[in-house]
Every structure is written in C-alpha cells, then in structure tokens.
Design a protein around this motif. Structure first.
Motif, PDB file in Angstrom:
ATOM      1  N   ALA A  18      39.145  43.248 -13.578  1.00  0.00           N
ATOM      2  CA  ALA A  18      39.290  42.919 -14.997  1.00  0.00           C
ATOM      3  C   ALA A  18      39.953  41.559 -15.162  1.00  0.00           C
ATOM      4  N   TRP A  19      40.992  41.280 -14.356  1.00  0.00           N
ATOM      5  CA  TRP A  19      41.674  39.991 -14.455  1.00  0.00           C
ATOM      6  C   TRP A  19      40.745  38.847 -14.035  1.00  0.00           C
ATOM      7  N   LEU A  20      39.999  39.055 -12.958  1.00  0.00           N
ATOM      8  CA  LEU A  20      39.070  38.020 -12.498  1.00  0.00           C
ATOM      9  C   LEU A  20      37.973  37.786 -13.523  1.00  0.00           C
ATOM     10  N   ASP A  21      37.531  38.856 -14.190  1.00  0.00           N
ATOM     11  CA  ASP A  21      36.525  38.720 -15.240  1.00  0.00           C
ATOM     12  C   ASP A  21      37.078  37.877 -16.386  1.00  0.00           C
ATOM     13  N   TRP A  22      38.342  38.117 -16.744  1.00  0.00           N
ATOM     14  CA  TRP A  22      38.973  37.332 -17.802  1.00  0.00           C
ATOM     15  C   TRP A  22      39.069  35.860 -17.394  1.00  0.00           C
ATOM     16  N   GLN A  23      39.475  35.616 -16.139  1.00  0.00           N
ATOM     17  CA  GLN A  23      39.580  34.246 -15.634  1.00  0.00           C
ATOM     18  C   GLN A  23      38.221  33.544 -15.679  1.00  0.00           C
ATOM     19  N   LEU A  24      37.182  34.251 -15.263  1.00  0.00           N
ATOM     20  CA  LEU A  24      35.838  33.679 -15.267  1.00  0.00           C
ATOM     21  C   LEU A  24      35.403  33.332 -16.691  1.00  0.00           C
ATOM     22  N   HIS A  25      35.717  34.216 -17.636  1.00  0.00           N
ATOM     23  CA  HIS A  25      35.389  33.962 -19.039  1.00  0.00           C
ATOM     24  C   HIS A  25      36.103  32.701 -19.538  1.00  0.00           C
ATOM     25  N   GLN A  26      37.401  32.571 -19.204  1.00  0.00           N
ATOM     26  CA  GLN A  26      38.171  31.393 -19.609  1.00  0.00           C
ATOM     27  C   GLN A  26      37.597  30.111 -19.011  1.00  0.00           C
ATOM     28  N   THR A  27      37.211  30.182 -17.753  1.00  0.00           N
ATOM     29  CA  THR A  27      36.654  29.008 -17.067  1.00  0.00           C
ATOM     30  C   THR A  27      35.322  28.608 -17.682  1.00  0.00           C
ATOM     31  N   ARG A  28      34.475  29.577 -17.936  1.00  0.00           N
ATOM     32  CA  ARG A  28      33.167  29.283 -18.545  1.00  0.00           C
ATOM     33  C   ARG A  28      33.334  28.689 -19.945  1.00  0.00           C
ATOM     34  N   ALA A  29      34.301  29.173 -20.707  1.00  0.00           N
ATOM     35  CA  ALA A  29      34.547  28.625 -22.036  1.00  0.00           C
ATOM     36  C   ALA A  29      35.001  27.174 -21.939  1.00  0.00           C
ATOM     37  N   ARG A  30      35.864  26.874 -20.984  1.00  0.00           N
ATOM     38  CA  ARG A  30      36.343  25.488 -20.799  1.00  0.00           C
ATOM     39  C   ARG A  30      35.204  24.578 -20.363  1.00  0.00           C
ATOM     40  N   ILE A  31      34.331  25.081 -19.479  1.00  0.00           N
ATOM     41  CA  ILE A  31      33.159  24.299 -19.052  1.00  0.00           C
ATOM     42  C   ILE A  31      32.299  23.957 -20.256  1.00  0.00           C
ATOM     43  N   GLN A  32      32.074  24.918 -21.133  1.00  0.00           N
ATOM     44  CA  GLN A  32      31.258  24.668 -22.326  1.00  0.00           C
ATOM     45  C   GLN A  32      31.902  23.617 -23.221  1.00  0.00           C
ATOM     46  N   GLU A  33      33.212  23.661 -23.373  1.00  0.00           N
ATOM     47  CA  GLU A  33      33.904  22.651 -24.178  1.00  0.00           C
ATOM     48  C   GLU A  33      33.725  21.253 -23.597  1.00  0.00           C
ATOM     49  N   VAL A  34      33.910  21.131 -22.298  1.00  0.00           N
ATOM     50  CA  VAL A  34      33.789  19.823 -21.643  1.00  0.00           C
ATOM     51  C   VAL A  34      32.350  19.326 -21.716  1.00  0.00           C
ATOM     52  N   GLU A  35      31.384  20.206 -21.497  1.00  0.00           N
ATOM     53  CA  GLU A  35      29.971  19.807 -21.606  1.00  0.00           C
ATOM     54  C   GLU A  35      29.651  19.330 -23.008  1.00  0.00           C
ATOM     55  N   ALA A  36      30.179  20.001 -24.036  1.00  0.00           N
ATOM     56  CA  ALA A  36      29.942  19.591 -25.418  1.00  0.00           C
ATOM     57  C   ALA A  36      30.549  18.216 -25.681  1.00  0.00           C
ATOM     58  N   GLN A  37      31.753  17.984 -25.151  1.00  0.00           N
ATOM     59  CA  GLN A  37      32.392  16.678 -25.316  1.00  0.00           C
ATOM     60  C   GLN A  37      31.572  15.584 -24.646  1.00  0.00           C
ATOM     61  N   GLU A  38      31.050  15.878 -23.457  1.00  0.00           N
ATOM     62  CA  GLU A  38      30.261  14.872 -22.738  1.00  0.00           C
ATOM     63  C   GLU A  38      28.948  14.597 -23.444  1.00  0.00           C
TER      64      GLU A  38
END
Length: 126
Positions: A18-38
C-alpha cells in the motif's frame, strides 16, 4: 494496538504494498506536472529547489564545518597536548581547530598523535 510480533508477515507485506502504491502514485503525479511544464516551455521557477535539496542546504548551514585538524590542550587527565584529525570521534567537544602546519609543528614539539585517527600517518610525521 497490536505488537509487531503479532502482525503476520502477509499483513506487513500488504502494508508495504500500500505504501509503495502511494509512492508510485505521487511519483507519477509529479512526472505529469513536469511534463506539462515542459510542454508549455516552462521550467521550474528559478530560486525554487526540490524540497530535499533545500532541507539539506539549511542543515549544512546550521552544522559547523568540520575542521581538517584539531588539538586538545593538555589538562586534567591529559599531561600532553594531543593532535587529531577533525573528523575523529575520539576528540570530543574540546577539539580546537588548527592548521595543517600547526598540526605538524605540534607533533614535532612533543604533542601526542591520537591513537584512533593517527594524524601522524596522514601528515607524514614520525
């Protein structure tokens, strides 16, 4: 509250999942933010740093610099001065910062070399 011994191995693994799933979700959300900025041609605003790096820099500012060499003056329980490397754990809190040249001079002038960090070996003194 259950003691750690009473929690089954399967329950521990599910909690980890469950914790790793949460971490993965957080990482994917950050990737999407950075991709949108780029895509918009934006980069992270200047002056802003990732949180971990900013925290590390604040701690480095608070922590005093470790000296390269140090001296503990003679006193009660220590009949002679003792030279240490700055990062020696055996030096304690009484370590007085000195230059490399003074460390060499102190060792030549009958100061003892610490038997833990052996500054005489590093400095090349007998």
């Amino acid at each position: 509250m259950a003691s750690p011994e009473s929690i089954s191995r399967l329950d521990k693994l599910r909690a980890l999942e469950a914790w790793l799933d949460w971490q993965l979700h957080q990482t994917r959300a950050r990737i999407q933010e950075v991709e949108a900025q780029e895509r918009q041609g934006q980069r992270e605003p200047r002056g802003e740093e990732p949180p971990k790096q900013a925290e590390r820099q604040v701690e480095e500012r608070r922590r005093p610099r470790t000296p390269d060499w140090g001296l503990i003056e003679a006193g009660i329980g220590s009949p002679t001065a003792e030279v240490h490397r700055g990062d020696c754990w055996a030096a304690g809190k009484r370590l007085q910062e000195i230059s490399r040249e003074r460390a060499i001079a102190e060792l030549a002038d009958a100061a003892r070399a610490c038997e833990v960090c052996r500054p005489d070996r590093v400095l090349g003194t007998p």
